[in-house]
Each structure stands twice: as structure tokens, then as C-alpha cells.
Design a protein around this motif. Structure first.
Motif, short mmCIF file in Angstrom:
data_model
loop_
_atom_site.label_atom_id
_atom_site.label_comp_id
_atom_site.label_asym_id
_atom_site.label_seq_id
_atom_site.Cartn_x
_atom_site.Cartn_y
_atom_site.Cartn_z
N GLY A 397 0.83 -1.19 0.00
CA GLY A 397 0.00 0.00 0.00
C GLY A 397 0.87 1.24 0.00
O GLY A 397 1.96 1.26 0.58
N GLY A 455 -7.41 4.81 2.13
CA GLY A 455 -7.60 3.38 1.94
C GLY A 455 -6.85 2.53 2.94
O GLY A 455 -5.86 2.94 3.55
N LYS A 456 -7.34 1.31 3.07
CA LYS A 456 -6.67 0.33 3.93
C LYS A 456 -5.31 -0.04 3.34
O LYS A 456 -5.13 -0.11 2.13
N GLY A 457 -4.37 -0.28 4.20
CA GLY A 457 -3.04 -0.68 3.77
C GLY A 457 -2.09 0.47 3.48
O GLY A 457 -0.90 0.25 3.28
N GLU A 458 -2.58 1.69 3.45
CA GLU A 458 -1.71 2.84 3.21
C GLU A 458 -0.98 3.23 4.49
O GLU A 458 -1.45 2.96 5.59
N ASP A 503 0.34 2.85 10.18
CA ASP A 503 -1.05 2.73 9.77
C ASP A 503 -1.84 3.91 10.34
O ASP A 503 -1.86 4.12 11.56
N GLU A 658 -7.88 8.99 -8.31
CA GLU A 658 -7.32 7.65 -8.45
C GLU A 658 -5.82 7.80 -8.61
O GLU A 658 -5.33 8.38 -9.59
N THR A 728 -1.24 -0.08 -7.55
CA THR A 728 -2.35 0.71 -7.02
C THR A 728 -2.02 1.20 -5.62
O THR A 728 -1.10 0.71 -4.96
N SER A 729 -2.79 2.17 -5.15
CA SER A 729 -2.55 2.71 -3.81
C SER A 729 -2.80 1.67 -2.73
O SER A 729 -2.31 1.80 -1.61
N SER A 730 -3.56 0.61 -3.06
CA SER A 730 -3.81 -0.46 -2.09
C SER A 730 -2.78 -1.58 -2.17
O SER A 730 -2.83 -2.52 -1.38
N GLU A 732 -1.72 -3.43 -5.27
CA GLU A 732 -1.87 -4.45 -6.31
C GLU A 732 -1.06 -4.04 -7.53
O GLU A 732 -1.05 -2.87 -7.91
#
Length: 1026
Positions: A397, A455-458, A503, A658, A728-730, A732
Motif C-alpha cells: 500500500g 484506503g486500507k493498507g496505506e 497505519d 485515483e 495501485t494505492s492499495s 496491487e
């Protein structure tokens, strides 16, 4: 398919909307001119620039002089409404021409926009040069303008969708609100070509003088009712393309690719040999289909599973990819965080090796062979695999580091407090601010708002900087944030192994406490006045080096301390000279090398600058341009006026866009064409690949195309494929594919007929501003004018040779090219006059990455009259479509002192109040009685329960959605505010910005072309104006 409700409406204003559409009428049909055949000239072309004319009281003698105009819904023959000016004194009515009456349906009522008799003159302080020599008066209402073209295009796509492979030779204008269907070609939002039908050879392209390129906008937002881009994660035949793959790791082959050119399989590839092979549409190579991807063919040549394979149906798709597509890890810097990462990897390697050794020993004790039938021994395989994986970066992330200037000057101007408040709101929404208001029973409206978080994981990290650089440990195990200061500004590192990137949910208490603490620390005045921002960026890079991410720097002025320290080099005496171009490049190599290092590590940088005076944007902004970031320019920052804009920019940057990072892009072309150049904000290590530290939904770039080799076959199309590899920001790893097919022609008329004017303007402008560090502004502007004239000359010579020499014939698709060229000459990077280098450089880099929609809107702003809005304007009709007013020409010639006008250029919106405006308009919009009581520091419209306020806010909401950008609303009062100069400069059809007016510029273009046709090279004495 989602419902056809087309326009965004302010959600809080639905009740007035229902009241206003009680007796709505259906939108009338519009009249559209037929495209003229090339070899004959349309009436409109002859009407604009026919033989030398004489104007009469009732109109022009030749009936062809009046172009066919379309009807505009919601605008009557004379202005109506509560605030409408007196038609007898404000507007001059002209009789309708008989030829137009016979073409006009009975249920329509046409009106030609004519200049009001009592229109106001441009302020003298904004006037530009005037054309000298022989001339006649040109009626501005009869020259081409983008308002008519935009409304015609919008009317067309109000009633039908745009199909990407059934375009009928038409592509929606960039400002049109349309719904598109992907049939195999990527939508114009993502991929827009200047020449959808390309010349068969380079000589023909040179003859047209048209630009040949692509505007690539990979992550352009889709309209709410368009199908989302599919993500393909499974390549096994017989399984869903959206299922996770049945096996992961080295055995996963990933998407099928051409063995020759490495292009990806797409909708334009053909399967042959019963589906066992496929032909690459880019290089023509034949590839074997893997057994897992194989599927039999139907009688029509398509695969039997064609309907379930998105990559064979759509031009734009996302591909989920595995370890073989991970990015290479940069060499470690020696920071403690890097050492900790290496130790963690070594521990994993040791565990893997130990497990393999134990397995080998167990096999030996059981009398089994210690080998694997699939390859080398498990121990060796595990060690090699672990060693190989260390070379690549595992997707995570995104990590965001905020570098906050806490110097005493920044604190005194209120910057630190507003920045911390903006970050806090962006991370945790408005609920974090309700501790006191809820206890007092206030904030009921805010309490109902949904909390928006990242988002989660950032991960989030914070650095404070002044004369020293402070790294904050935000670990959730600590009761309060702690700071460690690195005093060596030339050798920065992260002074702890954990707690820097945390986190934001687990460490919310520590982050909020720190953001509340930093303004207090800065206001104590103990941090000093100098800012070592260059050293702070180096420190942030040390924390993000092994994972990539984003750096957001907030700085208050010129960086005069630490690594990359700068000195003021602004010298007004070199403005408009050959030496001025030196101000548009970085002052030293530190910022160049730092930008390259950031890009190579997959780290994007954004800078918020709050200067009181010169701050050398050319140097510090270089790291944003080379990494795909953005510079937010806030000169003379005032918290009461600018805080809301700052909050919205931080929120947009963190939440709304995005955002992807660690991006690599390659464009592949079919045989016969190639990419010759790229223009934009990126890092380029090779001729073929572009690298972006970050890339978001508002960034685009240009790819310039060129013919290669022999003549193209007109019977075979040409193809382009853009491959974007990103994280991606998450966390992927994906590949986005954009595909486009081009027609090929050998007829010059077809090239002009199907060319995209707005895409061509974007390519010309971005190419022009990219030359600012190497060429003088005078030469750049001269080249733009000559290019415009040459395009018109080539059309005149090769497509309209039978027309009399004294006529200026404009291509139907490029009739606005002279106007847009004039707008380019008046744009902030290129305009004449004394413009500071900071402003020029800021807009130079902004234009290089702007989307096509915002580029055109910034060149030619949209202007509408507020004082005569019909009561139905600004509300949905019975079909759910927002009814918009007719927009106006960008000129004082259509404005009256009794009026109020809304101007939007994609960056800001301005409401201009005339000196004689009705007090009722001011009261309806701002709740005050007269102009003097207006608070010009306001940058948003208050939500008042009035009809006019509701209408304007709904229109602004619609414009913001089209532009994908929030618009602060600035108040401009005639003869009262300094912002009137900026407003006047936006009216590009007038003489301003040290350039001619639109009509005068057309006359100069006509003279130049006439002289070229006569062979006199500009020295003809026989030229007659018009």
C-alpha cells in the motif's frame, strides 16, 4: 445499463428542483449543418470569409454570409427573468434572414447572438496592441466561435451515446458531457488522436502541416453511468476471467503476449489454425496459444468463449499480474530502515533454507531420492528463488510522507496551522473536529456526514523542517509522538527502524496529537526562519526508497538552507529577452539529480508553495515534473480567503483522485508508424519507456507519432497499444492496456475532414511550452502563428483551389484554429508583458500534464450571464437532464454594466458584478444589499434558499464534474477590485495580454495566407482586407 440521468445536481437542493420543473417543455430538435464535400465549399465557409463585404443596416447582401445557427434551449429571443435588462436599451435586434427561416422547423425560434448596443468597453489597463493599416470593421458575431460548436456537439450527444468503433467520423468535443460505449477502441477520455484517419505516407502528412500525435490520459475518470474498466485476473480457458488464478508464482504465465514485439493480446488480434495460434496486430507475428488459454473457434472466427473474455471485447482493460511484473528494487542507501528490510529478507531466506534442509534430511532417512522431478533440489530452488525475489519490490500500500515547514515565518502567516488542519481533515474527515461542537449541541449537520478516510493498507509519515529536519516516531506503542532530529543536513537518514511509516488507523491518536502540536511548536518561534527543504526531501526518500510512495512538501518560500540551497535570481530587466529562458530551468544540479533519484525509486512528489515573493519554482518544482507530481501555487496566502481551497486540494490529492505509483509506460505501434517523441512530466531513461513516480486521474502526456519505412497500405488499418504497468494505492500490481485502431487514407481532404482540432491544439500547446527552457518566448510564439497559418494555407491550396484568391477558407474541422492559436499566445506561460518566472514555470509544467478538457477550458473560458437566467435553468427537466443556459463569447463586447456574469476557466470561477447590477442579484447570491458590503475574501457561494443561488450552485456542480476539479468562486466588482485585471485577461477575444483581438488576429492570418498564395512572401501591395 444505468439510468440516463445525465447531470450532477447539488443533493441538498432537490426540493427547489421539483418546484421548477412543473411545466417543463421537451427540448426542441436542433439543426445541424451537413459536412461539406471537399472540392466544394460550404455556405458557412463562404459566409465567414467571402469576398470583400459591405455591411448594411439589415444584414449582409449575400445570403450565404449568415451561418446556420442552432436553437438553444432555455434562451428566448429577448432576455427574460426577474433580473433581465431592458431589451430596448441592452440588445440590438436584427431581422432574421429568409434563408434561415426556410431551414428552420416551425416549432423552433432562432436567435442570433448580437452585441448589445450599450456593451461595456475593456478596461484601459488590460488593453493590448491594435492592428494598424487598411482595415474594415468586422462584425464579431459573424466569425467562428467555440460556443456554437460546443452547443451543437452537446445537443448531439444528449440524444445518443458515443460508440468507440462507430464514430461516423465524429469524436465528442472535450467539454461535451457524453456517455461512451467501449467497442474495442479506447474511449476518447483515455486515448485521443489528433488524426483518427492517418496519412498513408510522411510526405502527405508534411503537406497538411497538421500535428500527428496522441493525448494519453490513462486514468481519466469515467462518467457515473459508464461501465467500469474490467480487471482480468485469470487466463485459464473455461474459468471466469475475474476469478483468482488457480496457481500463483513462477508457473503463472500471466497474460498472453507476442513473442516478437511483446505486445499484449487485445481485441484486434486474430486467432488462426483452429484457435491454436494468434496473429499480433502490431507486428504481424504468429504466436502459439498456451494450452491453458486455448479455446476452439466458432464459424465466424471468434473464440467460443469470446463473450466471457473482456480482453477480446474492450479497448481498455486492466490485467492483474504476478511477481514477474514487479519493479526492480533500487540499491539500498544504508538507512536504518533499509538495513531492517534487508535483515527481514535475510531472516526469511534463512527460514526457507532451513525448511528445505530439514525436508532433504527427512527424505534421506526414509531412503527417498533427494530431488524434485520438476527441477533442482528444494534447498537450491528455495535459495535461488529467495535471492531472485530480493531484486524485486513487493507491492505494498502506498506510503505518504508529509514534510511540513514549521519556520517562524510560516507560522506567522498561518500556513502551519492551516496545513495541519487540512491534513487532519483529509485523513480522518470532519468527525475528528466535533469534540467540542457535539457537547454544545452544534454540528448536527456535520454529524450526519459520512466519514471519509484513506484506503486500507496505506501508510503515513510526518517530517517537520525548518533549520533542522525532525523525524517523528508515530508508533501506536507510544503514548505520544516523539521526535528525533538529524543535524547533518548533507547526509540524511531515518534515525529509527520502526514507527516512521505507520497505519493511520492504528496510530490515529499519535497523528492527531502531532498535527495539533506542530502549529504550537512553530508559533513559539524557536525553529528559525530558514528552511532546509531539500534535506528533508532526501530524508523522506530514505524512508520510501525500498517501497515507493508519495512525498507532499509544504514550503513557505525560497529554500536558502541545507542541501540544494537557492539564491534569488529573478531579474526583471531580462524579461522578454534571450536570457529569460535561463530562469525556466533548475538553478543547480541538486534538484535535477534528486528528481532522477525519486523517479528511479518510484516516489512521486507534490509541492505546496506559499510564497510572498520569488521562490524559484523552476528549481524546487523540477522534482514534481520529473516524478509525475504537481505543484500547488498559493502566492500571498491568506487563511480567510485561501484555506478552503487548500483543504480541498489536500483532500483531492489524498482521497478523491485515483492514484497509482511506481509506473512504467510503453507505447507500441503497428508496422509503418512509430513514436518519435514524448511530451509531459515524467522521467525517461530510454527511448521507449516512460517512468512516473506517481500518476493520477488528472495527468496526461503526449506521444508524437511519425511514419517509418514505406507507404502504409490504405486497405489495412494501423494500430496503437499503450501499456501502463503500475501499483495501485492499495498495493496491487496491474497492467492497463489502451488500444486504438486508425484508418489510413491517401486523400488530403479526408485527413482534414476527420482531424480532431482540440487534440491538435493540445499537442501544439504542450509542444510549445516544453521548449521554453531552450527557446525564447518570441520565437515560440512566432512558430505557433506560422504553424496555424500554414495549416490554413495547405487547406486553401489543396482542398479549395477553385476559390478566389482573396477569400480565406477555413476547414470545417479547423475553423477555430486561429482563435485557439491566439489563446495559446495569451496563455500565462507565453503571454507578453512582465510576468514573473515563477508564474510562467508553474503554468508551463501544469499545461504539460493537464487533461485535454482542462487545457481547452483554460485556453478559452466559459462565460454565462447570471442576470437573465430563465427560471428553469439549473434544474433537471422531465428527462433528468440539467438545463443549461447559453454560454457567451469571452469578450466585453457581450457584457453590460447592469449584468452579472459567471466565468469558469477550469482553475477558478469568477462572478463579475457590473457597477449598475441589480441589488436583488447580490442579495440572492450573497445575502447583502450592495457591492460594497461583499466580502471579497469569500471563495464559495453560501447556500441560500433563493432560486438564483440554487441555479448557480447547480451549474457550478455540473462544471466541476465535467472538469474533474473543484472551482473556488472569486468575487470581482467592476472598477473596485484588483482581480478585475485577471478577469479582463480571461476574455481572450479582446485585445489584451499584449496580443491582438480575435478579429484583428484573423485579419493578420488572412493577409499572411493571401501573400503566400500570391507568391509575394508578405510583401504584396494588392492585399485587400476581407
Amino acid at each position: 445499463m444505468p439510468p440516463r440521468s445525465r447531470y450532477a445536481v447539488d443533493p441538498s437542493l432537490t426540493a427547489p428542483a421539483k418546484q421548477s420543473q412543473g411545466q417543463g417543455q421537451s427540448q426542441p430538435d436542433y439543426y445541424q449543418q451537413q459536412q461539406p464535400s471537399y472540392g466544394q465549399q460550404s455556405n458557412s465557409q463562404q459566409g465567414y470569409y467571402g469576398q470583400q463585404q459591405q455591411q448594411t443596416q439589415g444584414g449582409y447582401n449575400d445570403p450565404n454570409y449568415l451561418p446556420q445557427l442552432h436553437n438553444v434551449s432555455g434562451r428566448n429571443v429577448a432576455p427574460t427573468g426577474e433580473y433581465a435588462p431592458n431589451p430596448s436599451t441592452s440588445y440590438q435586434q436584427y431581422p432574421q434572414h429568409p434563408q434561415q427561416q426556410q431551414h428552420q422547423p416551425q416549432n423552433q425560434q432562432q436567435r442570433y447572438p448580437e452585441q448589445p448596443i450599450n456593451h461595456i468597453q475593456a478596461p484601459p489597463h488590460s488593453s493590448g496592441p491594435q492592428l494598424t493599416g487598411p482595415r474594415v470593421r468586422i462584425d464579431p458575431s459573424q466569425v467562428p466561435n467555440p460556443v456554437e460548436a460546443q452547443e451543437l456537439d452537446q445537443n448531439l450527444y444528449d440524444d445518443e451515446d458515443f460508440f468507440s468503433c462507430q464514430t461516423k467520423g465524429l469524436v465528442p468535443l472535450v467539454g461535451t458531457d457524453y456517455r461512451a460505449i467501449d467497442q474495442g477502441n479506447s474511449l476518447p477520455r483515455h486515448l485521443r488522436a489528433t488524426l483518427p484517419v492517418i496519412p498513408s505516407n510522411s510526405q502527405l502528412l508534411d503537406t497538411t502541416a497538421l500535428p500527428f500525435g496522441l493525448i494519453v490520459h490513462p486514468f481519466a475518470p469515467l462518467r457515473y453511468d459508464e461501465n467500469p474498466i474490467p480487471t482480468i485476473s485469470n487466463w485459464n480457458s473455461g474459468q471466469s476471467a475475474f476469478d483468482p488464478p488457480s496457481y500463483l508464482g513462477e508457473e503463472d504465465d500471466g497474460p498472453p503476449r507476442c513473442e516478437k514485439c511483446r505486445g499484449y493480446i487485445n481485441v484486434w488480434c486474430r486467432f488462426v489454425d483452429g484457435g491454436r495460434k494468434w496473429n499480433c496486430n502490431l507486428c504481424g507475428g504468429v504466436n502459439v496459444v498456451s494450452p491453458t488459454y486455448f479455446c476452439h473457434l466458432a464459424p465466424n472466427g471468434q473464440r467460443l468463449d469470446h463473450e466471457s473474455r473482456p480482453e477480446l471485447q474492450f479497448g481498455t482493460v486492466d490485467l492483474s499480474v504476478g511477481q514477474s511484473y514487479w519493479s526492480l528494487q533500487p540499491p539500498p542507501s544504508g538507512s536504518l530502515i533499509d538495513v531492517a528490510t534487508d535483515v527481514g529478507n535475510s531472516a526469511s531466506d534463512a527460514i526457507s533454507s532451513t525448511a528445505a534442509d530439514l525436508l532433504g534430511g527427512l527424505q534421506a532417512s526414509l531412503g527417498q531420492d533427494q530431488h524434485n522431478n520438476r527441477g533442482p533440489s528444494p534447498a537450491l530452488s528455495a535459495k535461488e528463488k529467495a535471492k531472485e525475489l530480493k531484486k524485486y519490490r513487493k507491492p505494498h500500500g502506498i506510503g505518504r510522507v508529509f514534510i511540513i515547514d514549521v519556520s517562524s515565518s510560516s507560522a506567522q502567516r498561518g500556513i502551519v496551522r492551516e496545513v495541519c488542519e487540512g491534513i487532519k481533515k483529509a485523513l480522518y474527515g470532519n468527525k475528528s473536529q466535533k469534540n467540542g461542537t457535539e457537547a454544545n449541541g452544534q454540528g448536527a449537520e456535520d454529524e450526519e456526514e459520512e466519514e471519509i478516510t484513506i484506503g486500507k493498507g496505506e501508510r503515513v509519515g510526518i517530517i517537520s523542517v525548518a533549520e533542522h529536519v525532525g523525524f517523528w516516531n508515530l508508533s501506536s506503542n507510544l503514548s505520544a509522538p516523539t521526535q528525533l532530529i538529524v543535524s547533518d543536513l548533507d547526509d540524511m537518514f531515518i534515525p529509527f527502524t520502526s514507527g516512521f511509516l505507520v497505519d493511520p488507523f492504528e496510530s490515529k491518536t499519535q497523528i492527531v496529537a502531532l498535527l495539533d502540536l506542530l502549529p504550537i511548536i512553530a508559533e513559539n518561534g524557536q525553529e528559525g526562519n530558514r528552511v532546509a527543504a531539500g534535506s528533508a526531501v532526501k530524508g523522506a526518500l530514505a524512508g520510501l526508497r525500498m517501497r515507493g510512495g508519495q512525498i507532499n512538501l509544504f514550503v513557505s518560500g525560497l529554500i536558502t538552507h541545507g542541501a540544494g540551497a537557492l539564491q534569488s535570481r529573478e531579474d526583471p530587466t531580462i524579461y522578454n529577452t534571450d536570457k529569460e529562458k535561463n530562469l525556466f530551468s533548475p538553478a543547480n544540479n541538486f534538484w535535477r539529480e534528486l528528481g532522477d533519484e525519486l523517479a528511479e525509486c518510484g516516489v512521486g512528489t507534490n509541492i505546496f508553495v506559499f510564497p510572498e515573493q520569488y521562490c524559484d519554482v523552476a528549481s524546487i518544482g523540477h522534482i514534481t515534473s520529473i516524478t509525475g507530481g504537481e505543484t500547488f501555487f498559493h502566492p500571498k496566502f491568506s487563511p480567510p480567503r485561501d484555506r478552503n481551497l487548500l483543504y480541498s486540494e489536500i483532500e483531492d490529492l489524498i482521497l478523491k483522485r485515483e492514484l497509482v505509483y511506481n509506473v512504467s509506460i510503453r507505447i507500441r505501434c503497428s508496422n509503418g508508424i512509430r513514436i518519435s517523441d514524448h511530451i509531459g512530466n515524467f522521467y525517461q531513461r530510454s527511448m521507449t519507456d516512460l517512468e512516473f513516480g506517481q500518476l493520477d486521474s488528472k495527468k496526461s502526456f503526449i506521444a508524437v507519432l511519425k511514419h517509418e519505412g514505406s507507404r502504409l497500405d490504405e486497405r489495412q488499418p494501423a494500430y496503437i497499444q499503450v501499456a501502463i504497468l503500475y501499483t495501485t494505492s492499495s498495493g496491487e500490481r496491474k497492467v492497463r492496456l489502451l488500444n486504438m485502431m486508425f484508418g489510413v487514407t491517401g486523400l488530403i481532404g479526408n485527413i482534414f475532414k476527420f482531424a480532431d482540432q482540440e487534440a491538435g491544439v493540445g499537442v501544439l500547446l504542450k509542444g510549445a511550452v516544453s521548449q521554453m527552457p531552450t527557446r525564447t518566448l518570441r520565437d515560440i510564439k512566432k512558430a505557433l502563428t506560422e504553424r496555424c497559418n500554414r495549416v490554413l494555407l495547405m487547406y486553401r491550396k489543396h482542398c479549395a483551389p477553385a476559390v478566389q484568391q482573396g477569400q480565406l477558407i477555413l476547414p470545417e474541422g479547423f475553423k477555430l484554429l486561429p482563435l485557439y492559436t491566439l489563446c495559446m499566445l495569451k496563455s500565462k506561460p507565453l503571454k507578453g508583458g512582465n510576468v514573473t518566472s515563477d508564474v510562467r514555470v508553474h503554468y508551463m509544467r501544469q499545461f504539460k500534464s493537464l487533461s485535454a478538457t482542462r487545457t481547452i477550458n483554460l485556453l478559452y473560458p466559459r462565460l454565462l450571464a447570471i442576470h437573465d437566467l430563465n427560471e428553469k435553468i439549473g434544474f433537471p427537466d422531465e428527462k433528468g437532464k440539467l438545463q443549461l443556459p447559453q454560454f457567451m463569447r469571452a469578450s466585453y463586447g457581450w457584457m453590460v454594466a447592469e449584468g452579472a456574469y459567471l466565468l469558469s476557466n477550469g482553475e477558478v470561477a469568477m462572478i463579475w458584478f457590473g457597477s449598475a447590477v441589480s441589488p436583488q442579484i447580490i442579495d440572492d447570491l450573497y445575502g447583502v444589499d450592495n457591492l460594497q458590503d461583499l466580502d471579497v475574501r469569500m471563495t464559495s457561494l453560501p447556500k441560500l434558499p433563493t432560486l438564483l443561488s440554487t441555479q448557480i450552485r447547480n451549474i457550478l456542480t455540473h462544471l466541476e464534474r465535467i472538469l474533474d476539479n473543484s472551482l473556488p468562486v472569486i468575487i470581482v466588482r467592476q472598477n473596485l477590485d484588483g482581480m478585475e485585471i485577471e478577469f479582463a485577461n480571461q476574455l481572450v477575444e479582446d485585445s489584451n495580454n499584449d496580443a491582438l483581438s480575435y478579429t484583428d488576429y484573423l485579419m493578420t492570418a488572412h493577409k499572411s495566407i493571401t501573400n503566400e498564395l500570391s507568391g509575394n512572401g508578405g510583401k504584396s501591395d494588392s492585399w485587400k482586407p476581407w
